[in-house]
Design an enzyme around this catalytic site. Structure first.
Site, PDB file in Angstrom:
ATOM      1  N   GLU A   1      43.779  60.649  -2.213  1.00  0.00           N
ATOM      2  CA  GLU A   1      43.504  62.084  -2.212  1.00  0.00           C
ATOM      3  C   GLU A   1      42.954  62.450  -3.588  1.00  0.00           C
ATOM      4  O   GLU A   1      43.200  61.758  -4.572  1.00  0.00           O
ATOM      5  CB  GLU A   1      44.786  62.851  -1.942  1.00  0.00           C
ATOM      6  CG  GLU A   1      45.411  62.421  -0.628  1.00  0.00           C
ATOM      7  CD  GLU A   1      46.279  63.494  -0.021  1.00  0.00           C
ATOM      8  OE1 GLU A   1      46.059  64.676  -0.342  1.00  0.00           O
ATOM      9  OE2 GLU A   1      47.162  63.131   0.758  1.00  0.00           O
ATOM     10  N   PHE A   2      42.276  63.565  -3.653  1.00  0.00           N
ATOM     11  CA  PHE A   2      41.601  63.903  -4.898  1.00  0.00           C
ATOM     12  C   PHE A   2      42.578  64.189  -6.048  1.00  0.00           C
ATOM     13  O   PHE A   2      42.259  63.987  -7.206  1.00  0.00           O
ATOM     14  CB  PHE A   2      40.661  65.087  -4.698  1.00  0.00           C
ATOM     15  CG  PHE A   2      39.554  64.791  -3.708  1.00  0.00           C
ATOM     16  CD1 PHE A   2      38.943  63.547  -3.687  1.00  0.00           C
ATOM     17  CD2 PHE A   2      39.128  65.746  -2.802  1.00  0.00           C
ATOM     18  CE1 PHE A   2      37.929  63.250  -2.777  1.00  0.00           C
ATOM     19  CE2 PHE A   2      38.118  65.466  -1.896  1.00  0.00           C
ATOM     20  CZ  PHE A   2      37.514  64.227  -1.887  1.00  0.00           C
TER      21      PHE A   2
ATOM     22  N   HIS B   1      16.637  76.412  -0.733  1.00  0.00           N
ATOM     23  CA  HIS B   1      15.429  75.799  -0.159  1.00  0.00           C
ATOM     24  C   HIS B   1      14.201  76.736  -0.213  1.00  0.00           C
ATOM     25  O   HIS B   1      13.129  76.346  -0.652  1.00  0.00           O
ATOM     26  CB  HIS B   1      15.654  75.404   1.295  1.00  0.00           C
ATOM     27  CG  HIS B   1      16.870  74.555   1.534  1.00  0.00           C
ATOM     28  ND1 HIS B   1      17.328  73.649   0.615  1.00  0.00           N
ATOM     29  CD2 HIS B   1      17.718  74.469   2.589  1.00  0.00           C
ATOM     30  CE1 HIS B   1      18.404  73.040   1.098  1.00  0.00           C
ATOM     31  NE2 HIS B   1      18.660  73.523   2.293  1.00  0.00           N
TER      32      HIS B   1
ATOM     33  N   ARG C   1      40.570  60.299   2.070  1.00  0.00           N
ATOM     34  CA  ARG C   1      41.974  60.286   2.476  1.00  0.00           C
ATOM     35  C   ARG C   1      42.092  59.612   3.843  1.00  0.00           C
ATOM     36  O   ARG C   1      42.280  60.250   4.853  1.00  0.00           O
ATOM     37  CB  ARG C   1      42.457  61.731   2.558  1.00  0.00           C
ATOM     38  CG  ARG C   1      43.954  61.878   2.563  1.00  0.00           C
ATOM     39  CD  ARG C   1      44.305  63.315   2.645  1.00  0.00           C
ATOM     40  NE  ARG C   1      43.622  63.963   3.756  1.00  0.00           N
ATOM     41  CZ  ARG C   1      43.748  65.227   4.092  1.00  0.00           C
ATOM     42  NH1 ARG C   1      44.503  66.015   3.392  1.00  0.00           N
ATOM     43  NH2 ARG C   1      43.110  65.739   5.116  1.00  0.00           N
TER      44      ARG C   1
ATOM     45  N   ASP D   1      22.872  80.338   2.346  1.00  0.00           N
ATOM     46  CA  ASP D   1      22.821  78.941   2.793  1.00  0.00           C
ATOM     47  C   ASP D   1      21.464  78.311   2.507  1.00  0.00           C
ATOM     48  O   ASP D   1      21.391  77.188   2.020  1.00  0.00           O
ATOM     49  CB  ASP D   1      23.129  78.879   4.296  1.00  0.00           C
ATOM     50  CG  ASP D   1      23.186  77.452   4.828  1.00  0.00           C
ATOM     51  OD1 ASP D   1      23.651  76.566   4.097  1.00  0.00           O
ATOM     52  OD2 ASP D   1      22.769  77.232   5.989  1.00  0.00           O
TER      53      ASP D   1
ATOM     54  N   LYS E   1      19.164  80.888  12.239  1.00  0.00           N
ATOM     55  CA  LYS E   1      19.681  79.932  13.226  1.00  0.00           C
ATOM     56  C   LYS E   1      19.429  80.504  14.613  1.00  0.00           C
ATOM     57  O   LYS E   1      19.302  81.714  14.787  1.00  0.00           O
ATOM     58  CB  LYS E   1      21.194  79.750  13.040  1.00  0.00           C
ATOM     59  CG  LYS E   1      21.566  79.253  11.648  1.00  0.00           C
ATOM     60  CD  LYS E   1      22.100  77.859  11.684  1.00  0.00           C
ATOM     61  CE  LYS E   1      22.549  77.384  10.327  1.00  0.00           C
ATOM     62  NZ  LYS E   1      22.034  76.084   9.941  1.00  0.00           N
TER      63      LYS E   1
ATOM     64  N   ASP F   1      19.019  69.616  -3.867  1.00  0.00           N
ATOM     65  CA  ASP F   1      18.467  70.553  -2.901  1.00  0.00           C
ATOM     66  C   ASP F   1      17.565  69.663  -2.055  1.00  0.00           C
ATOM     67  O   ASP F   1      16.474  69.278  -2.489  1.00  0.00           O
ATOM     68  CB  ASP F   1      17.636  71.630  -3.606  1.00  0.00           C
ATOM     69  CG  ASP F   1      17.022  72.596  -2.604  1.00  0.00           C
ATOM     70  OD1 ASP F   1      16.624  72.138  -1.515  1.00  0.00           O
ATOM     71  OD2 ASP F   1      16.931  73.789  -2.892  1.00  0.00           O
ATOM     72  N   HIS F   2      18.035  69.296  -0.865  1.00  0.00           N
ATOM     73  CA  HIS F   2      17.342  68.200  -0.175  1.00  0.00           C
ATOM     74  C   HIS F   2      15.907  68.554   0.220  1.00  0.00           C
ATOM     75  O   HIS F   2      15.111  67.675   0.494  1.00  0.00           O
ATOM     76  CB  HIS F   2      18.167  67.690   1.010  1.00  0.00           C
ATOM     77  CG  HIS F   2      18.099  68.539   2.232  1.00  0.00           C
ATOM     78  ND1 HIS F   2      18.826  69.691   2.380  1.00  0.00           N
ATOM     79  CD2 HIS F   2      17.395  68.414   3.376  1.00  0.00           C
ATOM     80  CE1 HIS F   2      18.568  70.224   3.559  1.00  0.00           C
ATOM     81  NE2 HIS F   2      17.706  69.471   4.194  1.00  0.00           N
TER      82      HIS F   2
HETATM   83  C1  BG6 Z   1      21.178  72.769   4.912  1.00  0.00           C
HETATM   84  C2  BG6 Z   1      21.868  73.987   5.448  1.00  0.00           C
HETATM   85  O1  BG6 Z   1      20.973  72.891   3.535  1.00  0.00           O
HETATM   86  O2  BG6 Z   1      19.917  72.611   5.551  1.00  0.00           O
HETATM   87  C3  BG6 Z   1      22.006  73.918   6.952  1.00  0.00           C
HETATM   88  O3  BG6 Z   1      23.156  74.102   4.868  1.00  0.00           O
HETATM   89  C4  BG6 Z   1      20.664  73.627   7.603  1.00  0.00           C
HETATM   90  O4  BG6 Z   1      22.560  75.118   7.474  1.00  0.00           O
HETATM   91  C5  BG6 Z   1      20.014  72.421   6.954  1.00  0.00           C
HETATM   92  O5  BG6 Z   1      20.891  73.384   8.984  1.00  0.00           O
HETATM   93  C6  BG6 Z   1      18.633  72.193   7.501  1.00  0.00           C
HETATM   94  O6  BG6 Z   1      18.059  71.045   6.937  1.00  0.00           O
HETATM   95  P1  BG6 Z   1      16.751  70.426   7.544  1.00  0.00           P
HETATM   96  O7  BG6 Z   1      16.401  69.317   6.622  1.00  0.00           O
HETATM   97  O8  BG6 Z   1      17.092  69.981   8.938  1.00  0.00           O
HETATM   98  O9  BG6 Z   1      15.727  71.512   7.569  1.00  0.00           O
END
Ligand code: BG6
Length: 534
Positions: free
Chosen positions: A131-132, A288, A89, A283, A386, A225-226
């Protein structure tokens, strides 16, 4: 398609399409100056396609996705006709989005900036304002994609990346269905990429899935899931299954316990809207850390195809057992004001946008077991938080003490337990800790470490997780993306814990810069153990 004065010319686009059609993977690879000359294998390169990014104005796009696209281009892994369409947007022309991308690349890309690479990527950059819920905007998007196919040879292959809050998923997915964009004509593909959070509990995860699966087949859904894209995380499988050294002792006969830690020094920054009410466990533990647990505990898959890998991970998640007493076997905390890196920082409740009575956990620790023959009775301690002492993610497999020590008690007084530590980040590598004789006249034995560091063993710095995952989306390679079943099994583990917490008081405070609440130490002390000092 309308372009401002000075925009990338149509001739350039047509030329790129011609290159896309003629350049072979081998040529792209051979001509890439970033190539490690020792690397003789042809890399996996994406074919002609368009990546449509919803949510281009977000932080993830700026810090991770746009730089990752550039890095892939720089490594010669994108076809010359590759095109990127931003949707948001904003009253932007193509060049405005190109400028935003340029700035993100300059600031966050991993690989060096090269004009010729940027020029090539820039030629494929488009922007679709809207917009969506705006049907007209999606009609324009559909037309734009058709034109891109014609001018850049992208063949109707589109990946739709929903880097947007989940509440927008239904609208976007519905629009993709209405415009026919979700439907791949013969010989082309359509994929949808979704980012966590995949819901906030089992029920919402199922609802979310129902929305995407009504439009896209499971094989076209890529859940990110990175952590699974991180080299060090993938290396867990190489370490375990490409070697003979570790697997014979990777079981309850030798392993005393496993500690999986994801510590961050940052607070929640500007993410109050997302984080509050979600908390550390939802989170990062639900996704992860449970994925890390699954990779550490699973049996060897028959191959590394998605089906075999996911099936083994699912078996582990299914075998996970919660502590009998959730009050003793779990704990959570919330950071209070403290010191970090020599600066005073505010507590969670003082952060902008956080209600003064928020019950959100910024730290969570959980004791799990895996009820199968390999792991029965071995605790897996998971902790994430955190504003802890420093940023570090690691998996520590801590081994039993030697059954008998033929030394005098004094000589082994400070000897710890053997451990194998997979350092996920930073300082990526593996450490093995074991006892060694202290030089001298006595037989004193003390812990020493043996280190493998990625930086020393390999020439190239590790690709960012998003580079790998974006490439896999564009290639259509699913092993590194969790299946919906894994998502649901992970919620089945976490839901009872969250329900327990919701009715049992509030998180215990811990000052920023420390290692979490005292109850986390007490949790391990009850088992006669301590958290690793990081
Ligand atoms: C994300 C979380 O998936 O991973 C964040 O939502 C977190 O809260 C982040 O800060 C951390 O990623 P990385 O790759 O820096 O460990």
């Amino acid at each position: 398609m309308a372009r401002k004065e000075g925009a990338i010319s149509e001739e350039a686009n047509v030329a790129a399409a011609a290159v896309a059609a003629t350049a072979t993977t081998a040529e792209v690879f051979e001509n890439n100056p970033l190539r490690d000359p020792r690397d003789k294998r042809l890399p996996r390169v994406a074919g002609p396609c368009v990546l449509v990014l919803f949510g281009v104005t977000g932080d993830l796009a700026k810090r991770k996705l746009l730089p990752a696209i550039y890095d892939l281009g720089n490594r010669g892994l994108l076809p010359p006709g590759f095109s990127l369409v931003g949707f948001a947007r904003r009253d932007w022309a193509h060049e405005d989005f190109a400028q935003v991308t340029y700035e993100a690349v300059k600031q966050y890309a991993r690989t060096p900036f090269r004009d010729e690479v940027w020029k090539q990527i820039c030629e494929g950059i488009h922007f679709c304002p809207g917009e969506f819920h705006d049907e007209g905007a999606f009609d324009v998007l559909a037309m734009m994609l058709k034109e891109i196919d014609e001018t850049r040879g992208t063949g109707g292959n589109y990946a739709f990346y929903l880097s947007v809050p989940p509440k927008f998923f239904p609208t976007v997915v519905e629009q993709l269905k209405r415009t026919g964009l979700a439907q791949a004509p013969d010989g082309s593909w359509r994929r949808v990429v979704i980012e966590k959070p995949f819901g906030h509990d089992l029920k919402s995860a199922q609802e979310l899935n129902a929305i995407t699966s009504a439009v896209f087949p499971e094989s076209s859904v890529f859940r990110i899931d990175h952590y699974l894209g991180k080299e060090t995380v993938q290396n867990i499988l190489a370490l375990r299954f490409a070697n003979t050294l570790y697997e014979p002792i990777w079981n309850r006969g030798y392993v005393d316990h496993v500690q999986i830690t994801m510590a961050e020094d940052i607070g929640i920054g500007s993410r109050a809207g997302y984080y509050d009410g979600i908390g550390a466990a939802r989170d990062v533990i639900q996704n992860h850390l449970l994925q890390l647990l699954a990779l550490v505990a699973m049996e060897d898959p028959t191959s590394f195809d998605a089906h075999s890998l996911r099936r083994e991970k699912e078996k582990v998640l299914k075998a996970v057992r919660l502590p009998d007493d959730l009050g003793l076997g779990t704990t959570r905390g919330q950071y209070t004001a403290g010191w970090q890196g020599g600066e005073s920082v505010i507590g969670y409740l003082e952060e902008q946008g956080i209600p003064a009575d928020s019950m959100t956990d910024t730290y969570a620790a959980i004791r799990l077991e895996v009820a199968n023959r390999r792991w029965a009775g071995v605790p897996f301690y998971l902790r994430a938080g955190k504003r802890l002492g420093r940023r570090v993610t690691e998996v520590a497999v801590v081994f039993e003490r030697a059954p008998h020590l033929p030394f005098s008690k004094d000589d082994t007084e400070i000897l710890g337990q053997n451990a194998l530590v997979i350092r996920v980040q930073p300082d990526e590598g593996i450490t093995v800790r074991f006892g060694s004789k202290v030089p001298g006249t006595a037989m004193e034995v003390r812990d020493v470490s043996m280190d493998f560091a990625y930086g020393e063993s390999f020439m190239e710095s590790s690709p960012e997780a998003y580079e790998r995952l974006l490439l896999d989306v564009l290639i259509g390679d699913p092993p590194l993306f969790p299946h919906q079943r894994e998502v649901e099994l992970s919620w089945e583990i976490l839901d009872p814990i969250e329900e327990y917490w919701a009715t049992h008081g509030r998180p215990e405070g811990y000052p920023a810069g420390t290692w979490g609440p005292p109850s986390a130490d007490a949790m391990l002390a009850r088992d006669g153990r301590v958290w690793r000092r990081l």
